[in-house]
Write an enzyme that holds these catalytic residues in place. Structure first.
Site, PDB file in Angstrom:
ATOM      1  N   GLY A 206       3.492  -1.923   3.641  1.00  0.00           N
ATOM      2  CA  GLY A 206       2.940  -0.656   4.110  1.00  0.00           C
ATOM      3  C   GLY A 206       1.429  -0.710   4.210  1.00  0.00           C
ATOM      4  O   GLY A 206       0.859  -1.738   4.576  1.00  0.00           O
ATOM      5  N   ASN A 207       0.772   0.390   3.860  1.00  0.00           N
ATOM      6  CA  ASN A 207      -0.686   0.465   3.999  1.00  0.00           C
ATOM      7  C   ASN A 207      -1.395   0.274   2.660  1.00  0.00           C
ATOM      8  O   ASN A 207      -0.784   0.347   1.587  1.00  0.00           O
ATOM      9  CB  ASN A 207      -1.094   1.794   4.633  1.00  0.00           C
ATOM     10  CG  ASN A 207      -0.694   2.997   3.780  1.00  0.00           C
ATOM     11  OD1 ASN A 207      -1.181   3.194   2.675  1.00  0.00           O
ATOM     12  ND2 ASN A 207       0.228   3.802   4.296  1.00  0.00           N
ATOM     13  N   VAL A 210      -1.318   3.259  -0.195  1.00  0.00           N
ATOM     14  CA  VAL A 210      -0.127   3.282  -1.034  1.00  0.00           C
ATOM     15  C   VAL A 210      -0.031   1.997  -1.849  1.00  0.00           C
ATOM     16  O   VAL A 210       0.430   2.009  -2.994  1.00  0.00           O
ATOM     17  CB  VAL A 210       1.143   3.489  -0.185  1.00  0.00           C
ATOM     18  CG1 VAL A 210       2.391   3.456  -1.053  1.00  0.00           C
ATOM     19  CG2 VAL A 210       1.062   4.814   0.567  1.00  0.00           C
ATOM     20  N   GLY A 211      -0.485   0.889  -1.263  1.00  0.00           N
ATOM     21  CA  GLY A 211      -0.464  -0.382  -1.983  1.00  0.00           C
ATOM     22  C   GLY A 211      -1.223  -0.310  -3.291  1.00  0.00           C
ATOM     23  O   GLY A 211      -0.798  -0.873  -4.313  1.00  0.00           O
ATOM     24  N   GLU A 228       2.456  -6.474   1.091  1.00  0.00           N
ATOM     25  CA  GLU A 228       2.357  -6.856   2.498  1.00  0.00           C
ATOM     26  C   GLU A 228       1.736  -5.684   3.239  1.00  0.00           C
ATOM     27  O   GLU A 228       2.407  -4.702   3.541  1.00  0.00           O
ATOM     28  CB  GLU A 228       3.751  -7.187   3.055  1.00  0.00           C
ATOM     29  CG  GLU A 228       4.413  -8.396   2.406  1.00  0.00           C
ATOM     30  CD  GLU A 228       3.682  -9.688   2.685  1.00  0.00           C
ATOM     31  OE1 GLU A 228       2.820  -9.711   3.595  1.00  0.00           O
ATOM     32  OE2 GLU A 228       3.958 -10.677   1.999  1.00  0.00           O
ATOM     33  N   CYS A 262       2.496  -4.695  12.153  1.00  0.00           N
ATOM     34  CA  CYS A 262       1.356  -4.984  11.281  1.00  0.00           C
ATOM     35  C   CYS A 262       0.567  -6.203  11.735  1.00  0.00           C
ATOM     36  O   CYS A 262      -0.618  -6.326  11.422  1.00  0.00           O
ATOM     37  CB  CYS A 262       1.812  -5.146   9.830  1.00  0.00           C
ATOM     38  SG  CYS A 262       2.983  -6.496   9.585  1.00  0.00           S
TER      39      CYS A 262
END
Length: 510
Positions: A206-207, A210-211, A228, A262
Site C-alpha cells: 500500500g502507501n 499506512v506503512g 511493499e 505501483c
C-alpha cells in the site's frame, strides 16, 4: 437506504468480520501452528494445489469481480493476475523440496565434526494486508510464500475493491483449510484489531502513510515486516533509444489498470529534443491501442476505470493544477470514472504533479540536459520502487550506477514483476523486504542455525580433548592452542591508508 446512498462495499455485498472474532481467529491459527500441521511439505503442497485450482476454477468470477471494481478488461485480469499468480504457485510446488532442504555449510576444519546446519523453518502465524489495485497478484501472491514456508496466515483484502474481497472470502473456505489460513474482511476498525494481535510477520502492500502505522503496530511485538509501498518511478528516454518502441511500452505501462500500478512509469525524464519526438510517438501508439474507428479510448472495453470518485477527483485536480502543457488526452467522464491517458509536457520540476505518486493515467514529462542531470534529479527525491531506462547501454549504466531504486529495468516497464526468479521490493521510502519465487519462501521462513556437537562416545571424547583449551584456568598456552584451532590471521598485505595521521603497525601475533 437507496442505492445512491449505499457504499460500494454495501452494493458489492461485502460482509465485514466481527471485531470480537478477530482475536479468536488469531488464537486459533496460532494454536493450529503449534500442532505442527503445517510443517509437512506434503500438506503445504496440497494447500498450494488447492489455491491454484481456486484461481483456475473461478477465473470468470474473478475477472468479473475485478471488472466491477476497476473496469478492467478480461485480458489484463487474466494476464496480470490469474496467469502470473498461478505460475508462481506451480513454481513453488515444484521447488518447495529444494527451498526447504536443510543447508549444511562448510565451517572449517575446527567445526567439521559439529554438524553445522541451517534449517528452513516457518516463522509462525502471519498477516497479509492486501492492496486494492491488483486483488489477486498482490493479495493472494504473498500468501503463496506464507503457505510454502509452513506458516498459518490471515489475508485481509482491501475493502476498496469490495467485489474482489467478497469473492475471496466466499471462495477461500471452499478450497483452503480454515484451520491454517483465513480471509478477514473489514475496514479501518477491523484492520486495527488485526494489527493489535500478535503475529510473527506482517506483509503490507500500500502507501507509506499506512506503512508507518503498520510498522509502528508491529514494533509492539518486535514483529518483522515487509512493506511493499510505491513512489514516483521514473522512465529515462535517451536520444539513442528507439522512440517508437519506448512510447509503446511506456504508454502500455501507464495505461494498464488505468495507471493504478505501483511500478507504473510515474514520469518521464528526457531532453527537449527527445520530448517532442516522444510526444508524437505516444500519440501514434494511443491511436493504435484505441482506434478512433472504434470510439477511441473513451469507448474502449480494453481500458479500465479509476477505482472510485475520490481518486478520480484527485487526479483531475492534479491535471488542472499543473504548470505543464497537456499535449495528449484529457478526456474524462466523472459518472463512469473514466480518465483518458493524459500526457503533460514541459512540467516544472517543482510542479504540483511532481509532489507525490500519481497512481493514475497521467504522464508528466520533465526535461533534463543529459543523463547526469537525470541522475541528479532522481537522487534529489525519494528512492523509487522501479527505475526504467530507454537508450544506450552506456547511458543506462550511468543512470543505474548513479541512483538507487527497488528495481532497475532497461528497455521495458513493469515486466520484471512477472519474472519469478527476481526479488520484488523497494528500498527506503518505496518499502523494504521482497518477495516472489524463492524470495517469498525466504520472507516467511526463519533460517534456524543448528549445531550438533559430539558429546558422547569416542567422538565426544575426541572433540572434548580438542576443545578443552577453552576452560579455566586460562593460560596463554591454552589461548594460543585455541587460536590455532578456530582463529584466523590475515593472510594479505596491509592496504595503503591515505587518511591515516600516524603510521600503524601490525598487531602482535597471539
Amino acid at each position: 437506504m437507496s442505492s445512491q446512498e449505499q457504499t460500494p462495499q454495501q452494493i458489492a455485498g461485502l460482509v465485514y468480520n466481527d471485531i470480537e472474532d478477530i482475536k479468536e481467529i488469531n488464537a486459533g491459527l496460532r494454536k493450529a501452528f503449534l500442532t505442527g500441521k503445517t510443517r509437512s511439505l506434503e500438506y503445504r503442497k496440497n494447500q498450494l494445489k488447492q489455491l491454484s485450482f481456486m484461481l483456475n476454477d473461478n477465473q470468470d468470477a474473478i475477472v468479473e469481480a475485478i471488472r466491477k471494481d476497476l473496469g478492467r478488461a478480461r485480458f489484463e485480469s487474466v494476464f496480470a493476475e490469474v496467469m502470473g499468480t498461478t505460475t508462481e504457485i506451480i513454481d513453488a510446488i515444484h521447488n518447495l523440496d529444494k527451498w526447504a532442504k536443510t543447508e549444511k555449510p562448510w565451517s572449517g576444519m575446527a567445526w567439521a565434526m559439529h554438524g553445522a546446519a541451517v534449517r528452513k523453518e516457518p516463522k509462525g502465524t502471519v498477516l497479509v494486508l492486501g492492496a486494492w489495485n491488483y486483488p489477486i497478484s498482490v493479495q493472494v501472491g504473498p500468501l503463496i510464500g506464507a503457505i510454502a514456508a509452513g506458516c498459518t496466515a490471515v489475508l485481509k483484502p482491501s475493502e476498496v475493491s469490495p467485489n474482489s474481497a467478497r469473492l475471496l472470502a466466499e471462495l477461500w473456505p471452499k478450497y483452503m483449510d480454515p484451520e491454517t489460513t483465513r480471509v478477514v474482511n473489514g475496514a479501518i476498525p477491523e484492520t486495527t484489531a488485526l494489527l493489535d494481535c500478535r503475529w510473527e510477520h506482517i506483509f503490507y502492500t500500500g502507501n507509506g502513510t499506512v506503512g508507518r502505522i503498520v510498522a509502528e503496530k508491529a514494533a509492539k511485538w518486535l514483529c518483522p515486516t515487509t512493506l511493499e509501498l510505491g513512489g514516483k518511478s521514473p522512465a529515462f528516454v535517451d536520444e539513442s533509444a528507439n522512440i517508437s518502441i519506448a512510447a509503446h511500452r511506456i504508454l502500455w505501462g501507464k495505461s494498464l489498470n488505468c495507471g493504478q500500478t505501483c511500478i507504473a512509469p510515474d514520469y518521464v525524464l528526457c531532453t527537449k529534443a527527445v520530448q517532442e519526438k516522444l510526444v508524437e510517438e505516444l500519440k501514434k501508439a494511443a491511436a493504435e491501442f484505441w482506434p478512433e474507428s472504434k470510439g477511441g479510448v473513451v469507448k474502449s472495453d480494453d481500458y479500465g476505470r479509476i477505482i472510485n470518485h475520490g481518486h478520480w477527483k484527485r487526479l483531475n485536480q492534479m491535471i488542472g493544477g499543473t504548470g505543464g502543457r497537456i499535449v495528449m488526452g484529457g478526456e474524462k467522464d466523472e459518472s463512469s470514472k473514466m480518465l483518458a491517458p493524459t500526457v503533460v509536457a514541459d512540467v516544472p520540476r517543482d510542479d504540483a504533479i511532481m509532489q507525490g505518486e500519481i497512481f493514475g493515467p497521467v504522464l508528466p514529462i520533465v526535461t533534463v540536459r543529459d543523463v547526469q542531470d537525470a541522475v541528479d534529479f532522481i537522487n534529489s527525491r525519494d528512492q523509487p520502487l522501479a527505475l526504467y531506462s530507454f537508450g544506450s547501454s552506456k547511458a543506462t549504466q550511468e543512470l543505474f550506477d548513479g541512483t538507487r531504486s527497488g528495481a532497475a529495468v532497461q528497455g521495458d516497464v513493469l515486466v520484471h514483476f512477472a519474472v519469478g526468479s527476481l526479488p520484488f521490493g523497494g528500498t527506503g521510502p518505496s518499502g523494504y523486504g521482497s518477495y516472489h519465487g524463492k524470495g517469498s519462501f525466504d520472507t516467511f521462513s526463519h533460517q534456524r542455525a543448528t549445531l550438533n556437537a559430539p558429546h558422547t562416545g569416542i567422538m565426544g571424547k575426541i572433540v572434548e580433548k580438542l576443545m578443552a583449551a577453552r576452560y579455566p584456568p586460562y593460560t596463554n598456552a591454552n589461548l594460543a592452542q585455541f587460536a590455532s584451532l578456530v582463529g584466523k590471521k590475515p593472510n594479505f598485505s596491509r592496504p595503503r591508508n591515505p587518511h591515516a595521521s600516524v603510521s600503524t603497525k601490525s598487531p602482535a601475533a597471539v
